[in-house]
Motif scaffolding. Structure first.
Motif, mmCIF file in Angstrom:
data_model
loop_
_atom_site.group_PDB
_atom_site.id
_atom_site.type_symbol
_atom_site.label_atom_id
_atom_site.label_comp_id
_atom_site.label_asym_id
_atom_site.label_seq_id
_atom_site.Cartn_x
_atom_site.Cartn_y
_atom_site.Cartn_z
ATOM 1 N N GLN A 179 -7.271 2.125 12.943
ATOM 2 C CA GLN A 179 -7.622 1.192 11.869
ATOM 3 C C GLN A 179 -6.503 1.116 10.835
ATOM 4 O OE1 GLN A 179 -11.488 1.642 10.068
ATOM 5 N NE2 GLN A 179 -12.453 2.265 11.988
ATOM 6 N N ARG A 180 -6.159 -0.097 10.462
ATOM 7 C CA ARG A 180 -5.113 -0.309 9.458
ATOM 8 C C ARG A 180 -5.760 -0.424 8.083
ATOM 9 N NH1 ARG A 180 -0.901 -4.867 11.233
ATOM 10 N NH2 ARG A 180 0.145 -3.926 9.430
ATOM 11 N N THR A 181 -5.219 0.303 7.136
ATOM 12 C CA THR A 181 -5.719 0.248 5.764
ATOM 13 C C THR A 181 -4.536 0.197 4.806
ATOM 14 O OG1 THR A 181 -5.713 2.632 5.299
ATOM 15 C CG2 THR A 181 -7.654 1.741 6.451
ATOM 16 N N TYR A 182 -4.825 -0.167 3.570
ATOM 17 C CA TYR A 182 -3.829 -0.003 2.521
ATOM 18 C C TYR A 182 -3.774 1.477 2.150
ATOM 19 C CZ TYR A 182 -3.541 -5.060 1.959
ATOM 20 O OH TYR A 182 -3.323 -6.391 2.184
ATOM 21 N N ALA A 183 -2.843 1.832 1.266
ATOM 22 C CA ALA A 183 -2.716 3.236 0.857
ATOM 23 C C ALA A 183 -3.940 3.665 0.056
ATOM 24 C CB ALA A 183 -1.451 3.421 0.019
ATOM 25 N N TRP A 184 -4.313 4.914 0.243
ATOM 26 C CA TRP A 184 -5.476 5.479 -0.441
ATOM 27 C C TRP A 184 -5.332 5.309 -1.948
ATOM 28 C CZ3 TRP A 184 -10.063 6.953 -1.521
ATOM 29 C CH2 TRP A 184 -10.339 7.986 -2.432
ATOM 30 N N ASP A 185 -6.382 4.753 -2.579
ATOM 31 C CA ASP A 185 -6.382 4.520 -4.022
ATOM 32 C C ASP A 185 -7.797 4.752 -4.556
ATOM 33 O OD1 ASP A 185 -6.447 3.282 -6.642
ATOM 34 O OD2 ASP A 185 -4.550 2.309 -6.122
ATOM 35 N N LYS A 186 -7.969 5.853 -5.240
ATOM 36 C CA LYS A 186 -9.294 6.222 -5.754
ATOM 37 C C LYS A 186 -9.826 5.184 -6.735
ATOM 38 C CE LYS A 186 -9.980 10.531 -6.840
ATOM 39 N NZ LYS A 186 -9.990 11.820 -7.580
ATOM 40 N N GLU A 187 -8.954 4.637 -7.577
ATOM 41 C CA GLU A 187 -9.399 3.678 -8.582
ATOM 42 C C GLU A 187 -9.884 2.388 -7.939
ATOM 43 O OE1 GLU A 187 -9.869 4.471 -11.754
ATOM 44 O OE2 GLU A 187 -9.243 6.461 -11.055
ATOM 45 N N ILE A 188 -9.209 1.943 -6.898
ATOM 46 C CA ILE A 188 -9.667 0.745 -6.187
ATOM 47 C C ILE A 188 -11.023 1.006 -5.558
ATOM 48 C CG2 ILE A 188 -9.219 -0.775 -4.220
ATOM 49 C CD1 ILE A 188 -6.270 -0.618 -4.845
ATOM 50 N N LEU A 189 -11.205 2.203 -4.999
ATOM 51 C CA LEU A 189 -12.490 2.554 -4.392
ATOM 52 C C LEU A 189 -13.594 2.534 -5.444
ATOM 53 C CD1 LEU A 189 -14.145 3.444 -1.951
ATOM 54 C CD2 LEU A 189 -13.511 5.811 -2.460
ATOM 55 N N LYS A 190 -13.336 3.111 -6.600
ATOM 56 C CA LYS A 190 -14.329 3.121 -7.675
ATOM 57 C C LYS A 190 -14.682 1.705 -8.115
ATOM 58 C CE LYS A 190 -13.510 6.132 -10.997
ATOM 59 N NZ LYS A 190 -12.709 6.968 -11.946
ATOM 60 N N GLY A 191 -13.669 0.842 -8.102
ATOM 61 C CA GLY A 191 -13.899 -0.535 -8.515
ATOM 62 C C GLY A 191 -14.605 -1.388 -7.474
ATOM 63 N N SER A 192 -14.747 -0.863 -6.276
ATOM 64 C CA SER A 192 -15.365 -1.642 -5.192
ATOM 65 C C SER A 192 -16.837 -1.310 -4.973
ATOM 66 C CB SER A 192 -14.598 -1.392 -3.881
ATOM 67 O OG SER A 192 -14.818 -0.070 -3.418
ATOM 68 N N LEU A 193 -17.391 -0.427 -5.783
ATOM 69 C CA LEU A 193 -18.752 0.048 -5.561
ATOM 70 C C LEU A 193 -19.771 -1.081 -5.592
ATOM 71 C CD1 LEU A 193 -18.710 3.354 -7.654
ATOM 72 C CD2 LEU A 193 -18.497 3.097 -5.175
ATOM 73 N N GLU A 194 -19.655 -1.970 -6.561
ATOM 74 C CA GLU A 194 -20.626 -3.055 -6.667
ATOM 75 C C GLU A 194 -20.508 -4.018 -5.491
ATOM 76 O OE1 GLU A 194 -23.826 -5.102 -7.760
ATOM 77 O OE2 GLU A 194 -23.156 -3.179 -8.592
ATOM 78 N N ALA A 195 -19.266 -4.285 -5.060
ATOM 79 C CA ALA A 195 -19.069 -5.169 -3.910
ATOM 80 C C ALA A 195 -19.679 -4.563 -2.649
ATOM 81 C CB ALA A 195 -17.578 -5.437 -3.708
ATOM 82 N N LEU A 196 -19.550 -3.262 -2.503
ATOM 83 C CA LEU A 196 -20.158 -2.580 -1.363
ATOM 84 C C LEU A 196 -21.679 -2.624 -1.453
ATOM 85 C CD1 LEU A 196 -17.816 0.540 -1.269
ATOM 86 C CD2 LEU A 196 -18.010 -1.155 0.557
ATOM 87 N N ARG A 197 -22.185 -2.353 -2.630
ATOM 88 C CA ARG A 197 -23.631 -2.263 -2.859
ATOM 89 C C ARG A 197 -24.343 -3.566 -2.525
ATOM 90 N NH1 ARG A 197 -26.866 -3.262 -7.314
ATOM 91 N NH2 ARG A 197 -28.565 -1.796 -7.759
#
Length: 360
Positions: A174-192
């Motif tokens: 699987q191809r991903t961008y570089a690990w970024d904790k802040e981006i992950l935190k900012g994506s919580l609502e989109a995931l939810r």
């Protein structure tokens, strides 16, 4: 777990290696060796390769031919056979400890394997050439693995290691961008928001894409027998997190709680920290923190007071509340059941049940 039992991994070669050295020293070819020892060319080659047992009769011939004692040859043969038997015993013990039945059912190794072929393909699965190499690798491996497990199942370390190895193969594709904790935190609502979608074929690609933007590979992988993990987080590669989901219970409330629980570990804890063994799970404190993180994503604190008023006496209020906060009613029910406000056998129809074949 299977043990190396103090097995000495130093290589002990067949007596044929010494025979080859002496042939070079004395200037003999294979044909001449065969004649002098009284063996056919085929048997002579088997002697050199270690397939043919070096008997006392052959040892006497070698003593006469190379001026090396019969005792030496018999001792050399005995040590080689003992070493070979030890390898066979260890190979059998190792492969029997693996969940090979499920590995074949899941297509991780070919079906119908037995004996040396089963050992061979299991070694290929783990990417090693021998069982001692496997032991050395997992003794030194320091990948941080923290997996959620049900106390109703018995943890088998080999099954967990096997599951994680397969997950590693899937993750690396699987191809991903570089690990970024802040981006992950900012994506919580989109995931939810995707919890409102009932079809895994629709929401899985969507959340996989969101997570990939944050440098997280999402792997959906059933567990073999003995592996109780419902989710795991780890870093198989530098700069790329992997979140593994087993979809064990095939229900929306469990899936989404587990997803955000694992995201909680990535957000709250140092998941890149290497741990020896790494299979004992996180501390109770970290598990509780991840549980609270997941609960707060699913039921935001601003709505907690209203959530606390819900009960099984008015099921319509549960549905209204779920619509109000933008999650599935199954998730709200699951959280109420977890809080012991509603029995686990009530309102089962609220929860979305998935088909295993729809998961990929």
């Amino acid at each position: 777990m299977v043990s190396d039992n103090g097995f000495n991994t130093d290589w002990v070669s067949a007596p044929g290696d010494t025979i080859i050295d002496l042939m070079d020293e004395f200037g003999f070819n294979e044909e001449e060796l065969s004649k002098r020892v009284g063996l056919s060319m085929i048997k002579s080659r088997e002697l050199i390769s270690g397939e043919l047992i070096l008997t006392e009769k052959i040892a006497n011939k070698l003593e006469s031919l190379f001026n090396v004692s019969t005792t030496f040859w018999l001792s050399r043969e005995n040590k080689y056979r003992q070493h070979k038997d030890a390898i066979i015993r260890q190979n059998n013990e190792w492969v029997q400890s693996l969940p090979t039945s499920d590995m074949s059912k899941l297509g991780w190794i070919p079906k119908g394997l037995s004996g040396n072929k089963k050992v061979e393909y299991c070694l290929i699965f783990f990417g090693v050439s021998s069982v001692p190499e496997w032991f050395n690798y997992y003794k030194s491996k320091q990948t941080a693995i923290a997996f959620r497990k049900s106390e109703a199942f018995r943890t088998e370390e080999m099954a967990v290691i096997t599951w994680l190895k397969k997950a590693e193969y899937v993750s690396r594709k699987q191809r991903t961008y570089a690990w970024d904790k802040e981006i992950l935190k900012g994506s919580l609502e989109a995931l939810r928001k995707h919890s409102l979608e009932a079809d895994p074929k629709v929401f899985l690609p969507a959340i996989r894409s969101i997570l990939a933007d944050a440098g997280v590979a999402l792997v959906i992988l059933p567990t073999p027998t003995g592996c109780p993990a419902s989710g795991a987080t780890c870093f198989f590669e530098s700069g790329k997190a992997t979140l593994i989901m087993s979809f064990r219970y095939l229900r929306d409330d469990h899936f989404w709680f587990t997803l955000f629980h694992e995201i909680g570990h990535l957000v709250l804890h140092n998941c890149e920290q290497h741990r020896i063994e790494g299979m004992s799970g996180l501390s109770e404190k970290e598990e509780q923190e991840a549980n609270e993180f997941s609960s707060n994503v699913l039921i935001p604190p601003a709505y907690r007071a209203e959530f606390d008023t819900l009960s099984g006496r008015n099921w319509k209020n549960i549905i209204k509340f779920a619509r109000k906060i933008g999650v599935s009613k199954g998730i709200v029910l699951g959280q109420l059941q977890h809080a012991q406000k509603i029995p686990f056998d009530h309102f089962a129809k609220f929860k979305v049940k998935y088909n295993r074949e729809d998961l990929s």
